[in-house]
Write a protein that holds these residues in place. Structure first.
Motif, short mmCIF file in Angstrom:
data_model
loop_
_atom_site.label_atom_id
_atom_site.label_comp_id
_atom_site.label_asym_id
_atom_site.label_seq_id
_atom_site.Cartn_x
_atom_site.Cartn_y
_atom_site.Cartn_z
N GLY A 155 15.28 1.47 13.00
CA GLY A 155 14.10 2.20 12.57
C GLY A 155 14.20 2.56 11.10
N ILE A 156 13.05 2.89 10.50
CA ILE A 156 13.03 3.29 9.09
C ILE A 156 11.88 4.27 8.87
CG2 ILE A 156 11.56 1.37 8.31
CD1 ILE A 156 13.35 1.31 5.76
N LYS A 157 12.16 5.30 8.07
CA LYS A 157 11.15 6.28 7.69
C LYS A 157 10.58 5.92 6.33
CE LYS A 157 10.62 11.16 6.54
NZ LYS A 157 10.47 11.12 5.10
N ILE A 158 9.27 5.96 6.24
CA ILE A 158 8.57 5.72 4.97
C ILE A 158 7.97 7.06 4.54
CG2 ILE A 158 6.78 4.39 3.79
CD1 ILE A 158 8.91 2.59 5.04
N SER A 159 8.33 7.51 3.37
CA SER A 159 7.83 8.80 2.87
C SER A 159 6.41 8.66 2.32
CB SER A 159 8.74 9.31 1.75
OG SER A 159 10.05 9.49 2.22
N ALA A 160 5.69 9.77 2.30
CA ALA A 160 4.38 9.80 1.67
C ALA A 160 4.53 9.36 0.21
CB ALA A 160 3.78 11.18 1.76
N THR A 161 3.58 8.66 -0.30
CA THR A 161 3.48 8.10 -1.66
C THR A 161 4.42 6.93 -1.91
OG1 THR A 161 5.01 9.57 -2.85
CG2 THR A 161 2.72 10.35 -2.58
N GLN A 162 5.25 6.56 -0.96
CA GLN A 162 6.17 5.43 -1.15
C GLN A 162 5.42 4.11 -0.95
OE1 GLN A 162 9.58 5.37 1.50
NE2 GLN A 162 10.83 4.44 -0.08
N ILE A 163 5.42 3.27 -1.97
CA ILE A 163 4.74 1.98 -1.90
C ILE A 163 5.55 1.07 -0.97
CG2 ILE A 163 4.07 -0.06 -3.22
CD1 ILE A 163 3.68 1.88 -5.63
N HIS A 164 4.84 0.42 -0.02
CA HIS A 164 5.56 -0.36 0.99
C HIS A 164 4.67 -1.42 1.65
CE1 HIS A 164 3.51 2.76 3.33
NE2 HIS A 164 3.59 1.94 4.37
N VAL A 194 4.88 1.93 15.30
CA VAL A 194 4.72 2.67 14.05
C VAL A 194 4.08 4.01 14.38
CG1 VAL A 194 2.53 1.52 13.46
CG2 VAL A 194 3.85 2.66 11.67
N MET A 195 4.71 5.07 13.88
CA MET A 195 4.23 6.44 14.09
C MET A 195 3.87 7.02 12.74
SD MET A 195 7.28 7.03 16.72
CE MET A 195 7.84 5.33 16.60
N SER A 196 2.68 7.58 12.65
CA SER A 196 2.19 8.14 11.39
C SER A 196 1.94 9.63 11.56
CB SER A 196 0.88 7.45 10.99
OG SER A 196 1.07 6.06 10.85
N PHE A 197 2.48 10.44 10.60
CA PHE A 197 2.38 11.90 10.64
C PHE A 197 1.84 12.39 9.31
CE2 PHE A 197 6.02 10.38 13.00
CZ PHE A 197 5.89 10.99 14.22
N HIS A 252 0.83 -1.20 0.00
CA HIS A 252 0.00 0.00 0.00
C HIS A 252 0.87 1.26 0.00
CE1 HIS A 252 1.03 -0.46 4.25
NE2 HIS A 252 0.76 0.83 4.39
N PHE A 253 0.21 2.41 -0.03
CA PHE A 253 0.89 3.68 0.12
C PHE A 253 -0.06 4.67 0.77
CE2 PHE A 253 -1.14 4.02 -4.00
CZ PHE A 253 -1.56 5.34 -4.08
N HIS A 254 0.49 5.82 1.18
CA HIS A 254 -0.28 6.89 1.79
C HIS A 254 -0.02 8.15 0.97
CE1 HIS A 254 -0.58 4.24 5.32
NE2 HIS A 254 0.70 3.99 5.09
N ASN A 255 -1.06 8.90 0.65
CA ASN A 255 -0.90 10.11 -0.15
C ASN A 255 -0.17 11.22 0.60
OD1 ASN A 255 -2.01 9.55 -2.75
ND2 ASN A 255 -4.05 9.53 -1.81
N GLU A 256 -0.48 11.40 1.90
CA GLU A 256 0.08 12.52 2.66
C GLU A 256 0.85 12.07 3.89
OE1 GLU A 256 -3.27 14.98 3.61
OE2 GLU A 256 -3.69 15.42 1.51
N THR A 257 0.62 10.88 4.36
CA THR A 257 1.17 10.42 5.63
C THR A 257 2.59 9.88 5.48
OG1 THR A 257 -1.05 9.85 6.37
CG2 THR A 257 0.77 8.86 7.58
N GLU A 258 3.48 10.33 6.37
CA GLU A 258 4.80 9.74 6.51
C GLU A 258 4.75 8.82 7.73
OE1 GLU A 258 7.44 13.10 6.87
OE2 GLU A 258 7.74 13.12 4.71
N GLN A 259 5.55 7.77 7.71
CA GLN A 259 5.56 6.84 8.83
C GLN A 259 6.99 6.56 9.28
OE1 GLN A 259 3.15 3.60 7.04
NE2 GLN A 259 1.77 3.98 8.75
N PHE A 260 7.11 6.22 10.57
CA PHE A 260 8.38 5.78 11.12
C PHE A 260 8.12 4.48 11.87
CE2 PHE A 260 11.56 5.49 14.51
CZ PHE A 260 12.71 5.50 13.74
#
Length: 114
Positions: free
Chosen positions: A76-85, A99-102, A44-52
């Motif tokens: 730890g790893i940061k997942i950028s918005a729109t990054q498929i993961h 998991v933290m979502s911003f 999946h991916f998130h349009n606006e949300t970044e995750q750690f």
């Protein structure tokens, strides 16, 4: 207020995976999650949300776009918005992570069908 697994919202997802929501606001969502051996979430991916993601116990594999990355306890790893993961537990041990979502938008998730 002290927050722990006994006084927070718990839910199951996927194949017997569990999650506890410690903080949920419009700014951030913080969860602890447990994945049993040999489980994975949907790509999946998130349009606006970044995750750690921060690994508490076990080993995690992440599929990020087309790259596979392995994390161990205290990584730890940061997942950028729109990054498929997706996160995968390929081991025979339980995987436990934060998991933290911003920002804290529960509806910002687009699943990718295979």
């Amino acid at each position: 207020m002290i927050v722990n697994k006994n006084n927070t919202i718990r839910y199951q997802w996927g194949n017997k995976c569990e999650a506890w929501t410690y903080i949920q606001s419009e700014n951030v969502i913080i969860k602890e999650e447990i994945m049993p051996p040999h489980t994975e979430e949907q790509l999946h991916f998130h349009n606006e949300t970044e995750q750690f993601f921060y690994i508490l116990d076990g080993k995690a594999s992440f599929l990020l776009e087309s790259e596979k990355i392995s994390l161990s306890k205290n990584d730890g790893i940061k997942i950028s918005a729109t990054q498929i993961h997706k996160i995968i537990n390929e081991t025979s041990e339980e995987l436990r992570f934060l998991v933290m979502s911003f920002p804290g938008n529960m509806n910002d998730r687009i699943n990718i069908q295979h």
